[in-house]
Design a protein around this motif. Structure first.
Motif, PDB file in Angstrom:
ATOM      1  N   ILE A 139       0.829  -1.200   0.000  1.00  0.00           N
ATOM      2  CA  ILE A 139       0.000   0.000   0.000  1.00  0.00           C
ATOM      3  C   ILE A 139       0.870   1.259   0.000  1.00  0.00           C
ATOM      4  CG2 ILE A 139      -1.490   1.394   1.499  1.00  0.00           C
ATOM      5  CD1 ILE A 139      -3.108  -0.691   0.184  1.00  0.00           C
ATOM      6  N   GLN A 187      -3.138   8.068  -0.616  1.00  0.00           N
ATOM      7  CA  GLN A 187      -4.001   7.915  -1.777  1.00  0.00           C
ATOM      8  C   GLN A 187      -5.196   7.043  -1.402  1.00  0.00           C
ATOM      9  OE1 GLN A 187      -1.054   6.007  -4.459  1.00  0.00           O
ATOM     10  NE2 GLN A 187      -2.513   4.329  -4.660  1.00  0.00           N
ATOM     11  N   SER A 188      -6.256   7.140  -2.203  1.00  0.00           N
ATOM     12  CA  SER A 188      -7.486   6.416  -1.914  1.00  0.00           C
ATOM     13  C   SER A 188      -7.423   4.998  -2.473  1.00  0.00           C
ATOM     14  CB  SER A 188      -8.686   7.151  -2.524  1.00  0.00           C
ATOM     15  OG  SER A 188      -8.804   8.454  -1.988  1.00  0.00           O
ATOM     16  N   TYR A 189      -8.160   4.089  -1.811  1.00  0.00           N
ATOM     17  CA  TYR A 189      -8.232   2.707  -2.260  1.00  0.00           C
ATOM     18  C   TYR A 189      -9.679   2.237  -2.228  1.00  0.00           C
ATOM     19  CZ  TYR A 189      -3.166   2.272  -1.968  1.00  0.00           C
ATOM     20  OH  TYR A 189      -1.823   2.440  -2.161  1.00  0.00           O
ATOM     21  N   THR A 190     -10.057   1.465  -3.233  1.00  0.00           N
ATOM     22  CA  THR A 190     -11.367   0.843  -3.220  1.00  0.00           C
ATOM     23  C   THR A 190     -11.348  -0.366  -2.285  1.00  0.00           C
ATOM     24  OG1 THR A 190     -10.890  -0.687  -5.031  1.00  0.00           O
ATOM     25  CG2 THR A 190     -11.722   1.519  -5.626  1.00  0.00           C
ATOM     26  N   GLU A 237      -9.477  -3.182  -3.920  1.00  0.00           N
ATOM     27  CA  GLU A 237      -8.017  -3.022  -3.886  1.00  0.00           C
ATOM     28  C   GLU A 237      -7.454  -3.405  -2.529  1.00  0.00           C
ATOM     29  OE1 GLU A 237      -7.410   0.580  -7.171  1.00  0.00           O
ATOM     30  OE2 GLU A 237      -7.915   1.071  -5.082  1.00  0.00           O
ATOM     31  N   LEU A 238      -8.136  -3.039  -1.464  1.00  0.00           N
ATOM     32  CA  LEU A 238      -7.675  -3.425  -0.130  1.00  0.00           C
ATOM     33  C   LEU A 238      -7.752  -4.938   0.046  1.00  0.00           C
ATOM     34  CD1 LEU A 238      -9.257  -0.639   2.130  1.00  0.00           C
ATOM     35  CD2 LEU A 238      -6.909  -0.797   1.273  1.00  0.00           C
ATOM     36  N   ASN A 247      -4.887  -6.562  -1.731  1.00  0.00           N
ATOM     37  CA  ASN A 247      -3.626  -6.392  -1.000  1.00  0.00           C
ATOM     38  C   ASN A 247      -3.509  -7.392   0.153  1.00  0.00           C
ATOM     39  OD1 ASN A 247      -1.618  -3.884  -1.453  1.00  0.00           O
ATOM     40  ND2 ASN A 247      -3.634  -3.392  -2.302  1.00  0.00           N
ATOM     41  N   VAL A 293      -7.114   1.593   5.217  1.00  0.00           N
ATOM     42  CA  VAL A 293      -5.876   1.663   4.429  1.00  0.00           C
ATOM     43  C   VAL A 293      -4.661   1.478   5.337  1.00  0.00           C
ATOM     44  CG1 VAL A 293      -4.454   3.137   2.952  1.00  0.00           C
ATOM     45  CG2 VAL A 293      -6.955   3.160   2.709  1.00  0.00           C
ATOM     46  N   THR A 320      -4.207  -2.131   6.621  1.00  0.00           N
ATOM     47  CA  THR A 320      -3.722  -2.986   5.535  1.00  0.00           C
ATOM     48  C   THR A 320      -2.231  -2.762   5.319  1.00  0.00           C
ATOM     49  OG1 THR A 320      -5.898  -2.910   4.480  1.00  0.00           O
ATOM     50  CG2 THR A 320      -4.046  -3.624   3.121  1.00  0.00           C
ATOM     51  N   ARG A 321      -1.814  -1.509   5.319  1.00  0.00           N
ATOM     52  CA  ARG A 321      -0.384  -1.191   5.190  1.00  0.00           C
ATOM     53  C   ARG A 321       0.407  -1.753   6.379  1.00  0.00           C
ATOM     54  NH1 ARG A 321       3.353   2.583   2.867  1.00  0.00           N
ATOM     55  NH2 ARG A 321       5.240   2.422   4.124  1.00  0.00           N
TER      56      ARG A 321
END
Length: 309
Positions: free
Chosen positions: A2, A6-9, A12-13, A16, A69, A72-73
């Motif tokens: 990540i 920035q934005s994530y759907t 996308e998460l 990841n 986000v 997840t990162r």
């Protein structure tokens, strides 16, 4: 990995999290712990080989789009540090996660997340979509699930109060999913990440003094790392309708530490600006490691691993 700011759907998460298992198969496990009312997976990524676990949740409120986000990162960074036997700050990641794994649940309310980041049109079920539109809340400010229920007020604890017709304790699929995680995992504690005010809430009114004393001690360690404020005891319930949260339920069920971490500034407007992700991540990225270090009585760095900031 990540990229912050920035934005994530939702998709996308999810991708990841799933890719982390493919990249780190020896010490990560991906599991779908439940499904939302609009049939979206509620994902969990477990990192580490410890039999006990620390549970981390985010995204219980749809509009709080920063923390999914960041968690997840965080799962990705911890996994990389574990594989390479690195220290993060003074924390020996592999040693700590071999004592106690971390269960990351970054998007407990996926329907709420897609509404707040895409609009009501992201809800596929036409009946649910229409019910959401009729709630009278603009989609960027949406904190509920697809059945217009606030998951953060739906847990069957002493402070639960029904807030709308058709809702009852643990009526929601998202609530049931998290309850199963609490019941099925051997856990040392629970951190729930929200987004309002850079505050750590540790006090649980339904719990005895000894419990709150322990929670306060852990919160003070977390405060030193994050530079967040500590919430006052009287702020746990700002009104009678503030009960029924997962931290209330977890504390009453298991009598183990349950702490709420509120990120971003009090006056931050919704939709939350992705530009605050990097600063917020630096504030919270070590907090779970500190909790585990306290639980095993060892926060000193090892001699062998390479230290990373």
């Amino acid at each position: 990995m990540i990229t912050l700011n920035q934005s994530y759907t939702y998709e996308e998460l999810l991708r990841n999290l799933q890719e982390s298992v493919a990249q780190y198969p020896d010490f990560t496990v991906y599991k779908e712990v439940g499904e939302s009312h609009d049939e979206r997976s509620i994902p969990m990524l477990r990192v580490g080989l410890g039999l006990d676990a620390l549970i981390l949740t985010a995204g219980i409120h749809g509009k709080e789009s920063i923390n999914p986000v960041l968690l997840t990162r965080m799962a990705q960074e911890y996994s990389q540090a574990y594989q390479d036997n690195l220290n993060m700050g003074n924390y020996p990641v592999r040693e700590l996660l071999d004592h106690c794994s971390i269960c990351f649940l970054p998007i407990v309310n996926p329907d709420g997340y897609v509404i707040a980041t895409e609009s009501f049109n992201a809800i596929r079920n036409p009946i649910l979509r229409q019910a959401c539109k009729m709630r009278g809340v603009d989609w960027p400010y949406w904190k509920y699930n697809a059945r217009t229920v606030d998951i953060n007020r739906n847990f069957p604890c002493k402070s639960y109060i029904q807030q709308q017709f058709g809702e009852y304790p643990a009526s929601e699929q998202e609530t049931k999913a998290l309850i199963r995680v609490f019941e099925q995992c051997d856990t040392i504690g629970y951190l729930d990440f929200h987004s309002r005010g850079r505050i750590i809430y540790y006090y649980r009114q339904a719990m005895p003094f000894s419990y709150n004393q322990r929670n306060h001690k852990l919160a003070r360690y977390m405060q030193k790392l994050s530079n967040y404020s500590l919430g006052k005891q009287e702020e746990e319930y700002l009104s009678r309708l503030n009960g029924g949260s997962p931290v209330n339920y977890y504390s009453e069920l298991l009598h183990r530490p349950a702490i709420t971490v509120e990120t971003v500034e009090e006056n931050a407007d919704f939709p939350l600006n992705p530009s605050c992700q990097e600063r917020t991540y630096e504030e919270i990225r070590m907090l779970p490691l500190e909790i585990i270090a306290q639980s095993v009585g060892n926060s000193e760095p090892l001699k062998n691993p390479q230290k990373i900031r």
